[in-house]
Design a protein around this motif. Structure first.
Motif, PDB file in Angstrom:
ATOM      1  N   GLU A   8       1.028  -1.542   0.136  1.00  0.00           N
ATOM      2  CA  GLU A   8       0.156   0.221  -0.010  1.00  0.00           C
ATOM      3  C   GLU A   8       1.123   1.140   0.143  1.00  0.00           C
ATOM      4  OE1 GLU A   8      -2.643  -0.483   3.208  1.00  0.00           O
ATOM      5  OE2 GLU A   8      -4.120  -1.571   2.546  1.00  0.00           O
ATOM      6  N   ARG A   9       2.215   0.831   0.773  1.00  0.00           N
ATOM      7  CA  ARG A   9       2.935   2.333   0.589  1.00  0.00           C
ATOM      8  C   ARG A   9       3.617   2.615  -0.397  1.00  0.00           C
ATOM      9  NH1 ARG A   9       5.468   1.479   7.118  1.00  0.00           N
ATOM     10  NH2 ARG A   9       2.805   1.803   8.281  1.00  0.00           N
ATOM     11  N   PHE A  10       4.320   1.354  -0.940  1.00  0.00           N
ATOM     12  CA  PHE A  10       4.603   1.790  -2.341  1.00  0.00           C
ATOM     13  C   PHE A  10       3.719   1.791  -3.220  1.00  0.00           C
ATOM     14  CE2 PHE A  10       8.437  -0.221  -0.620  1.00  0.00           C
ATOM     15  CZ  PHE A  10       9.631  -0.007  -1.522  1.00  0.00           C
ATOM     16  N   GLY A  11       2.546   1.726  -3.491  1.00  0.00           N
ATOM     17  CA  GLY A  11       1.351   2.509  -4.345  1.00  0.00           C
ATOM     18  C   GLY A  11       2.009   3.640  -3.911  1.00  0.00           C
ATOM     19  N   VAL A  12       1.340   4.366  -2.613  1.00  0.00           N
ATOM     20  CA  VAL A  12       1.141   5.826  -2.631  1.00  0.00           C
ATOM     21  C   VAL A  12       2.191   6.414  -3.011  1.00  0.00           C
ATOM     22  CG1 VAL A  12       0.940   7.576  -0.826  1.00  0.00           C
ATOM     23  CG2 VAL A  12       0.055   5.813  -0.896  1.00  0.00           C
ATOM     24  N   ALA A  13       3.517   6.021  -3.049  1.00  0.00           N
ATOM     25  CA  ALA A  13       5.280   6.803  -3.230  1.00  0.00           C
ATOM     26  C   ALA A  13       4.544   6.869  -4.896  1.00  0.00           C
ATOM     27  CB  ALA A  13       6.159   4.911  -3.248  1.00  0.00           C
ATOM     28  N   LEU A  14       4.336   5.043  -5.571  1.00  0.00           N
ATOM     29  CA  LEU A  14       4.016   4.868  -7.480  1.00  0.00           C
ATOM     30  C   LEU A  14       3.124   6.336  -7.522  1.00  0.00           C
ATOM     31  CD1 LEU A  14       4.552   3.900  -9.667  1.00  0.00           C
ATOM     32  CD2 LEU A  14       2.938   1.961  -9.285  1.00  0.00           C
ATOM     33  N   ALA A  15       2.480   6.316  -6.615  1.00  0.00           N
ATOM     34  CA  ALA A  15       1.084   7.362  -7.554  1.00  0.00           C
ATOM     35  C   ALA A  15       1.298   9.025  -7.356  1.00  0.00           C
ATOM     36  CB  ALA A  15      -0.023   7.286  -6.444  1.00  0.00           C
ATOM     37  N   LEU A  16       2.512   8.867  -6.360  1.00  0.00           N
ATOM     38  CA  LEU A  16       2.451  10.875  -5.747  1.00  0.00           C
ATOM     39  C   LEU A  16       3.658  10.099  -7.287  1.00  0.00           C
ATOM     40  CD1 LEU A  16       5.561  10.553  -4.377  1.00  0.00           C
ATOM     41  CD2 LEU A  16       4.540   9.826  -2.556  1.00  0.00           C
ATOM     42  N   GLY A  17       4.763   9.886  -7.081  1.00  0.00           N
ATOM     43  CA  GLY A  17       5.429  10.310  -8.730  1.00  0.00           C
ATOM     44  C   GLY A  17       4.951  10.203 -10.482  1.00  0.00           C
ATOM     45  N   LEU A  18       4.118   9.729  -9.871  1.00  0.00           N
ATOM     46  CA  LEU A  18       3.099   9.734 -11.155  1.00  0.00           C
ATOM     47  C   LEU A  18       2.321  11.274 -11.382  1.00  0.00           C
ATOM     48  CD1 LEU A  18       1.322   6.116 -12.067  1.00  0.00           C
ATOM     49  CD2 LEU A  18       3.302   7.339 -13.214  1.00  0.00           C
ATOM     50  N   LEU A  19       1.871  11.387 -10.323  1.00  0.00           N
ATOM     51  CA  LEU A  19       0.822  12.540 -10.001  1.00  0.00           C
ATOM     52  C   LEU A  19       1.576  14.029 -10.693  1.00  0.00           C
ATOM     53  CD1 LEU A  19      -1.173  14.475  -9.436  1.00  0.00           C
ATOM     54  CD2 LEU A  19      -0.878  14.328  -7.514  1.00  0.00           C
ATOM     55  N   ILE A  20       2.843  13.986 -10.039  1.00  0.00           N
ATOM     56  CA  ILE A  20       4.229  15.240 -10.185  1.00  0.00           C
ATOM     57  C   ILE A  20       4.571  15.043 -11.571  1.00  0.00           C
ATOM     58  CG2 ILE A  20       6.450  16.062  -9.317  1.00  0.00           C
ATOM     59  CD1 ILE A  20       5.953  15.233  -6.412  1.00  0.00           C
ATOM     60  N   GLY A  21       4.832  13.432 -11.999  1.00  0.00           N
ATOM     61  CA  GLY A  21       5.344  13.575 -13.744  1.00  0.00           C
ATOM     62  C   GLY A  21       4.648  13.421 -14.279  1.00  0.00           C
ATOM     63  N   LEU A  22       3.057  13.423 -14.315  1.00  0.00           N
ATOM     64  CA  LEU A  22       2.174  13.605 -15.109  1.00  0.00           C
ATOM     65  C   LEU A  22       2.268  15.474 -15.790  1.00  0.00           C
ATOM     66  CD1 LEU A  22      -0.867  12.979 -16.649  1.00  0.00           C
ATOM     67  CD2 LEU A  22      -2.232  13.452 -14.408  1.00  0.00           C
ATOM     68  N   GLU A  23       2.202  15.988 -14.490  1.00  0.00           N
ATOM     69  CA  GLU A  23       2.501  17.492 -14.410  1.00  0.00           C
ATOM     70  C   GLU A  23       3.527  18.054 -15.194  1.00  0.00           C
ATOM     71  OE1 GLU A  23       3.034  21.471 -14.463  1.00  0.00           O
ATOM     72  OE2 GLU A  23       4.646  20.394 -13.085  1.00  0.00           O
ATOM     73  N   ARG A  24       5.042  17.509 -14.995  1.00  0.00           N
ATOM     74  CA  ARG A  24       5.674  17.996 -15.590  1.00  0.00           C
ATOM     75  C   ARG A  24       5.552  17.362 -17.416  1.00  0.00           C
ATOM     76  NH1 ARG A  24       8.678  22.066 -14.705  1.00  0.00           N
ATOM     77  NH2 ARG A  24       6.322  22.694 -14.168  1.00  0.00           N
ATOM     78  N   GLY A  25       5.331  16.094 -17.255  1.00  0.00           N
ATOM     79  CA  GLY A  25       5.832  15.894 -18.493  1.00  0.00           C
ATOM     80  C   GLY A  25       4.780  16.181 -19.596  1.00  0.00           C
ATOM     81  N   TRP A  26       3.098  16.958 -18.696  1.00  0.00           N
ATOM     82  CA  TRP A  26       2.128  18.129 -19.707  1.00  0.00           C
ATOM     83  C   TRP A  26       3.098  18.938 -20.451  1.00  0.00           C
ATOM     84  CZ3 TRP A  26      -0.276  22.407 -20.421  1.00  0.00           C
ATOM     85  CH2 TRP A  26      -1.211  22.584 -20.576  1.00  0.00           C
ATOM     86  N   TRP A  27       3.923  20.072 -18.957  1.00  0.00           N
ATOM     87  CA  TRP A  27       4.672  21.238 -19.833  1.00  0.00           C
ATOM     88  C   TRP A  27       5.736  20.659 -20.581  1.00  0.00           C
ATOM     89  CZ3 TRP A  27       3.028  25.649 -19.097  1.00  0.00           C
ATOM     90  CH2 TRP A  27       1.578  25.915 -18.338  1.00  0.00           C
ATOM     91  N   LEU A  28       6.459  19.227 -20.632  1.00  0.00           N
ATOM     92  CA  LEU A  28       7.517  19.291 -21.539  1.00  0.00           C
ATOM     93  C   LEU A  28       7.104  18.328 -22.743  1.00  0.00           C
ATOM     94  CD1 LEU A  28      10.320  18.716 -18.447  1.00  0.00           C
ATOM     95  CD2 LEU A  28       9.894  20.636 -19.881  1.00  0.00           C
ATOM     96  N   ARG A  29       6.291  18.494 -22.920  1.00  0.00           N
ATOM     97  CA  ARG A  29       5.341  17.120 -23.666  1.00  0.00           C
ATOM     98  C   ARG A  29       5.793  17.598 -24.954  1.00  0.00           C
ATOM     99  NH1 ARG A  29       1.590  20.958 -23.001  1.00  0.00           N
ATOM    100  NH2 ARG A  29       0.482  21.585 -24.643  1.00  0.00           N
ATOM    101  N   ASN A  30       6.020  19.061 -25.331  1.00  0.00           N
ATOM    102  CA  ASN A  30       6.856  19.058 -26.976  1.00  0.00           C
ATOM    103  C   ASN A  30       7.918  18.835 -27.203  1.00  0.00           C
ATOM    104  OD1 ASN A  30       4.337  20.232 -27.834  1.00  0.00           O
ATOM    105  ND2 ASN A  30       4.259  21.904 -27.023  1.00  0.00           N
ATOM    106  N   GLU A  31       9.076  18.381 -25.645  1.00  0.00           N
ATOM    107  CA  GLU A  31      10.785  18.603 -26.254  1.00  0.00           C
ATOM    108  C   GLU A  31      10.542  16.961 -26.969  1.00  0.00           C
ATOM    109  OE1 GLU A  31      12.599  20.398 -24.957  1.00  0.00           O
ATOM    110  OE2 GLU A  31      10.938  22.187 -24.155  1.00  0.00           O
ATOM    111  N   ALA A  32      12.305  17.191 -27.768  1.00  0.00           N
ATOM    112  CA  ALA A  32      12.195  15.857 -28.006  1.00  0.00           C
ATOM    113  C   ALA A  32      12.500  14.548 -27.390  1.00  0.00           C
ATOM    114  CB  ALA A  32      12.883  16.101 -29.461  1.00  0.00           C
ATOM    115  N   GLU A  33      12.622  13.905 -27.654  1.00  0.00           N
ATOM    116  CA  GLU A  33      12.884  12.410 -27.198  1.00  0.00           C
ATOM    117  C   GLU A  33      14.554  12.513 -26.361  1.00  0.00           C
ATOM    118  OE1 GLU A  33      12.345   9.216 -24.616  1.00  0.00           O
ATOM    119  OE2 GLU A  33      10.503  10.067 -25.878  1.00  0.00           O
TER     120      GLU A  33
END
Length: 421
Positions: A8-33
């Protein structure tokens, strides 16, 4: 730890990483791989990495977690230096690096058992990251005087308040420096919310909304400003009247909030009257708005910055005077004399008499007397706004406000009479 709890705790760690990564990934979505330091997947892995090192730290010692954090910081620093090579254009900010390090820490916090704190931290982090355009736009509109006013507010609330004596001075020990200054901080904080909201709206964003937030700052100042605009702008007089009614009506929930903060047991006594005035006022504003032209206004309403130190000192002096007069009148003329003081105070300000009555109710004043004084001040102050609009905005503005502002006064008086009986 139990295996299910660990998952359960690792699930929270994964979820919070995904949440912050979703925001960062959206802003940087136009950057090249390959040109992004970290995206959705990387942030999710960093959250899990923090959880893994936290689990290892439970077995091997806290130094392991510190080493893991240092190693991640080094890797991210190298990646940043590689991305920001001299002579190349690109973003030189370190926001993503800081967010990645914070994600590692939040993942560790989650696995160590503070899942609620970690989740809240992730939400706040994602919100702050996503609000970059809004925050930067607000900073561009912030003047130097307003910036230093924020620092002055920090001075009066964080530095001055804790060192003031918390005991009574003067006749009847009616003046408590700590209590007076705490109430000053409370009013300044409430007013600041409205002032900042008005600044964030910018010009031309809607007179009714300006009235709403202006009512949190100073309904009297907002009334004067809107009425002044109405004298020279005939086409917008009805819409400006809407703003004045909304501003005046916002004062009633503000009074209730002040009572709840200072003396919650008094709230049930003042709630019926203030609720009746609030509902009547907003209904009148809605009717006026329905009848008003669809045009907006590009002029800004001028309201003095409530965080200025001079305003805080003026209100402190007014509050001390009202507290002293209230106790003196109570001693000399009994509870009935407080109504006279409330009516006089309502001519200029309702906050001081509201806070004074709430404190006196906490010290033994009958709730019916405190409620009556607060209601009387609110009704008098509402009537004064009609007179102010007539003087500043002319007869046409006053006629538009007579019924919409008179209705809450009548509603408050009837409710007071019914509840008192």
């Amino acid at each position: 730890m139990d295996t299910i709890v660990v998952f359960e705790r690792f699930g929270v760690a994964l979820a919070l990483g995904l949440l912050i990564g979703l925001e960062r990934g959206w802003w940087l979505r136009n950057e090249a791989e390959g040109e992004r330091i970290a995206g959705l997947r990387t942030f999710a892995l960093i959250g899990l990495l923090g959880g893994v090192w936290a689990l290892l730290a439970r077995e091997l010692g806290a130094v392991v977690l510190a080493l893991g954090f240092a190693a991640l910081a080094a890797v991210l620093g190298l990646a940043y230096l590689q991305q920001a090579r001299p002579g190349e254009a690109g973003d030189r900010g370190i926001t993503t690096l800081v967010a990645a390090l914070l994600t590692f820490g939040l993942g560790a916090v989650a696995v160590l058992g503070h899942t609620g704190l970690a989740a809240a931290g992730a939400v706040v982090t994602a919100l702050l990251l996503g609000l970059k355009p809004t925050l930067h736009a607000w900073l561009r509109r912030l003047s130097a005087d307003e910036l230093f006013a924020v620092f002055k507010f920090a001075l009066i609330s964080v530095v001055i308040l804790p060192v003031l004596p918390d005991r009574g001075f003067g006749p009847w020990a009616a003046l408590n420096p700590w209590a007076i200054w705490w109430l000053v901080v409370l009013i300044a904080g409430i007013s600041a919310v409205g002032y900042i909201a008005m600044k964030a709206l910018g010009p031309g964003r809607g007179i009714p909304l300006t009235g709403l937030f202006g009512g949190l700052t100073s309904s009297t100042a907002t009334t004067l400003s809107l009425a002044r605009m109405g004298r020279s702008n005939r086409a917008l007089r009805t819409l400006l009247a809407v703003g004045i009614v909304v501003s005046a009506t916002t004062m009633f929930p503000r009074i209730l909030f002040e009572v709840v903060v200072v003396h919650p047991p008094l709230a049930p006594a003042v709630l019926p009257g203030l609720a009746a005035m609030t509902v009547t006022g907003f209904a009148a504003a809605a009717l006026l708005w329905w009848r008003s032209p669809a045009a907006g206004a590009d002029e800004e309403v001028t309201v003095r910055n409530p965080l200025e130190l001079g305003i805080a000192l003026q209100f402190a002096a007014l509050l001390a005077l009202v507290m002293l007069l209230a106790e003196a009148i109570r001693q000399w003329f009994g509870d009935t004399g407080l109504y006279v003081l409330a009516a006089i105070s309502g001519l200029t300000d309702v906050d001081a008499i509201t806070l004074s009555m709430a404190r006196m109710a906490r010290d033994g004043l009958a709730s019916g007397v405190a409620m009556g004084a607060i209601m009387l001040a609110a009704m008098v102050n509402t009537g004064v706004k009609i007179a102010l609009a007539a003087v500043v905005g002319g007869r046409a503005m006053a006629l538009r406000l007579a019924l919409p502002l008179g209705a809450p006064i009548v509603a408050g008086a009837l409710t007071w009479w019914l509840t008192a009986g």
